[in-house]
Design an enzyme around this catalytic site. Structure first.
Site, PDB file in Angstrom:
ATOM      1  N   LEU A  16       0.540  -1.299  -0.032  1.00 19.86           N
ATOM      2  CA  LEU A  16      -0.065   0.042  -0.015  1.00 19.86           C
ATOM      3  C   LEU A  16       0.936   1.261   0.022  1.00 19.86           C
ATOM      4  O   LEU A  16       0.799   2.025   1.060  1.00 19.86           O
ATOM      5  CB  LEU A  16      -0.941   0.025   1.348  1.00 19.86           C
ATOM      6  CG  LEU A  16      -2.065  -1.111   0.996  1.00 19.86           C
ATOM      7  CD1 LEU A  16      -2.850  -0.563   2.458  1.00 19.86           C
ATOM      8  CD2 LEU A  16      -2.966  -0.694  -0.075  1.00 19.86           C
ATOM      9  N   HIS A  17       1.546   1.552  -0.975  1.00 21.70           N
ATOM     10  CA  HIS A  17       2.110   2.628  -1.271  1.00 21.70           C
ATOM     11  C   HIS A  17       1.308   3.960  -1.685  1.00 21.70           C
ATOM     12  O   HIS A  17       0.094   3.723  -1.586  1.00 21.70           O
ATOM     13  CB  HIS A  17       3.559   2.553  -2.199  1.00 21.70           C
ATOM     14  CG  HIS A  17       2.948   2.055  -3.722  1.00 21.70           C
ATOM     15  ND1 HIS A  17       2.866   3.214  -4.617  1.00 21.70           N
ATOM     16  CD2 HIS A  17       2.698   0.990  -4.406  1.00 21.70           C
ATOM     17  CE1 HIS A  17       2.269   2.429  -5.719  1.00 21.70           C
ATOM     18  NE2 HIS A  17       2.366   1.288  -5.654  1.00 21.70           N
ATOM     19  N   ALA A  18       1.797   4.863  -1.941  1.00 19.05           N
ATOM     20  CA  ALA A  18       1.005   6.125  -2.205  1.00 19.05           C
ATOM     21  C   ALA A  18      -0.200   5.995  -3.106  1.00 19.05           C
ATOM     22  O   ALA A  18      -1.319   6.441  -2.851  1.00 19.05           O
ATOM     23  CB  ALA A  18       1.943   7.445  -2.669  1.00 19.05           C
ATOM     24  N   GLU A  89      -1.437  -3.346 -10.449  1.00 18.33           N
ATOM     25  CA  GLU A  89      -0.016  -3.195 -10.540  1.00 18.33           C
ATOM     26  C   GLU A  89       0.379  -4.644 -10.790  1.00 18.33           C
ATOM     27  O   GLU A  89      -0.329  -5.709 -10.637  1.00 18.33           O
ATOM     28  CB  GLU A  89       0.667  -2.715  -9.283  1.00 18.33           C
ATOM     29  CG  GLU A  89       0.329  -1.157  -9.036  1.00 18.33           C
ATOM     30  CD  GLU A  89       0.935  -0.727  -7.751  1.00 18.33           C
ATOM     31  OE1 GLU A  89       1.163  -1.535  -7.073  1.00 18.33           O
ATOM     32  OE2 GLU A  89       0.933   0.740  -7.532  1.00 18.33           O
TER      33      GLU A  89
END
Length: 90
Positions: A16-18, A89
């Site tokens: 859970l990156h930006a 992704e």
């Protein structure tokens, strides 16, 4: 007390990156009631990008999404769909 919970595993390689956190926060921001993300004992407001990022969720970790209002079950399902799909992704 939440009306519905969904437990999921983070599948995308970067966790859970930006960008994925922003997608979740944007959806949660449309909710009528509270929408939450929990990792272990820590439970945060899913409408807060900063709170989501502080969870530090990496690939393979388990999170639980929950909603306080039954009117928000569609939003909860949309959030779960994003997580399941890996946020588009690899």
């Amino acid at each position: 007390m939440s009306t519905r919970t969904i437990t999921l595993q983070i599948v995308n390689a970067l966790g859970l990156h930006a960008r994925p956190a922003a997608q979740l926060a944007q959806l949660a921001g449309r909710a009528k009631g509270g929408v939450w993300i929990a990792r272990g004992a820590e439970k945060i407001n899913a409408g807060s990008l900063l709170d989501i990022l502080t969870l530090g969720c990496m690939q393979g970790e388990t999170i639980t999404l929950s909603a306080d209002d039954t009117a928000d079950l569609d939003i909860l399902e949309q959030m779960a769909g994003l997580v399941r799909s890996g946020f588009g992704e690899p």
